[in-house]
Design a protein around this motif. Sequence first.
Motif, short mmCIF file in Angstrom:
data_model
loop_
_atom_site.label_atom_id
_atom_site.label_comp_id
_atom_site.label_asym_id
_atom_site.label_seq_id
_atom_site.Cartn_x
_atom_site.Cartn_y
_atom_site.Cartn_z
N ILE A 1 -6.30 -1.25 3.47
CA ILE A 1 -7.50 -0.73 2.46
C ILE A 1 -6.91 -1.54 1.60
O ILE A 1 -5.95 -1.31 0.26
CB ILE A 1 -7.36 0.02 2.38
CG1 ILE A 1 -7.50 1.07 3.81
CG2 ILE A 1 -8.53 0.63 1.07
CD1 ILE A 1 -7.94 2.37 3.87
N GLU A 2 -7.58 -2.79 0.50
CA GLU A 2 -7.36 -2.81 -0.48
C GLU A 2 -8.24 -2.32 -1.88
O GLU A 2 -9.09 -1.63 -1.82
CB GLU A 2 -8.08 -4.65 -0.89
CG GLU A 2 -7.42 -5.37 0.61
CD GLU A 2 -5.89 -5.61 0.21
OE1 GLU A 2 -5.88 -6.38 -1.04
OE2 GLU A 2 -5.60 -6.13 1.15
N GLY A 3 -7.88 -3.08 -2.97
CA GLY A 3 -8.37 -2.34 -4.21
C GLY A 3 -7.87 -1.11 -5.04
O GLY A 3 -6.07 -1.06 -4.29
N SER A 4 -8.25 -0.35 -6.27
CA SER A 4 -7.30 -0.35 -6.63
C SER A 4 -6.97 1.43 -6.13
O SER A 4 -7.76 1.43 -4.55
CB SER A 4 -8.29 0.80 -8.19
OG SER A 4 -9.34 1.50 -7.74
N GLY A 5 -6.76 2.68 -6.59
CA GLY A 5 -6.10 3.84 -6.14
C GLY A 5 -7.49 4.14 -6.02
O GLY A 5 -7.98 4.95 -4.46
N ALA A 6 -8.66 4.44 -6.65
CA ALA A 6 -9.75 5.58 -6.34
C ALA A 6 -10.66 4.77 -5.20
O ALA A 6 -11.10 5.41 -4.42
CB ALA A 6 -10.73 4.75 -7.89
N SER A 7 -10.36 3.10 -4.91
CA SER A 7 -11.52 2.89 -4.11
C SER A 7 -10.75 2.51 -3.07
O SER A 7 -11.38 2.71 -1.71
CB SER A 7 -11.34 1.12 -5.00
OG SER A 7 -12.26 0.07 -3.82
N GLN B 1 -13.20 4.11 0.67
CA GLN B 1 -12.45 2.74 1.93
C GLN B 1 -12.23 3.86 2.63
O GLN B 1 -12.57 4.27 4.05
CB GLN B 1 -12.05 2.06 1.54
CG GLN B 1 -12.59 1.23 0.52
CD GLN B 1 -11.86 -0.16 0.31
OE1 GLN B 1 -11.60 -0.84 1.00
NE2 GLN B 1 -11.81 -0.22 -0.90
N LEU B 2 -11.03 4.85 2.20
CA LEU B 2 -10.06 5.91 3.37
C LEU B 2 -11.28 7.22 3.83
O LEU B 2 -11.52 7.08 4.66
CB LEU B 2 -8.68 6.40 2.64
CG LEU B 2 -8.42 7.23 4.31
CD1 LEU B 2 -8.22 6.00 5.25
CD2 LEU B 2 -6.56 7.72 3.02
#
Length: 149
Positions: free
Chosen positions: A4-10, A14-15
């Motif tokens: 999963i890509e992106g910042s922690g919140a993103s 997504q998760l």
Amino acid sequence: MERIEGSGASQLVQLIRAIGYNSEITFELATVTSAPPQLKIKVDHMNVELEKDDLIVAQSLTKHMRKVNLNVKKKASISSTSIDSLYTLTLPQGSGEWSLLSFGLNSADFKVEEAELEFTDELKKDDRVIVVGMNEGQTYIILDRVVMY
């Protein structure tokens, strides 16, 4: 599962979408555009602002009072800058006076029962929040602030 890509919140959003997908409920990130009492948010993928009538806010994000019991063990400290008068005790046989200016508690227990604690850190303009969309996007619940590092 792929990375999963992106910042922690993103990544969290997504998760949650990948594991617990439910088409009736969506997790989104949003920005507060107007603070309470005229609360408004802008969900990242939407072009319109949502107003307070469309929002449900978790109590922890509002100004509110909570009842608490407080217990301090080992060391307690009490101070005051509002002592209005000086207490004087005249000793017998004219041997002088004793005055109480201040006192301290170096190692005492301190207990307060049924106190009220006021939380004042409500949502502010530009806070980032995580929201849950329900009823096909007609209602949003603001769950918490999010922080991105």
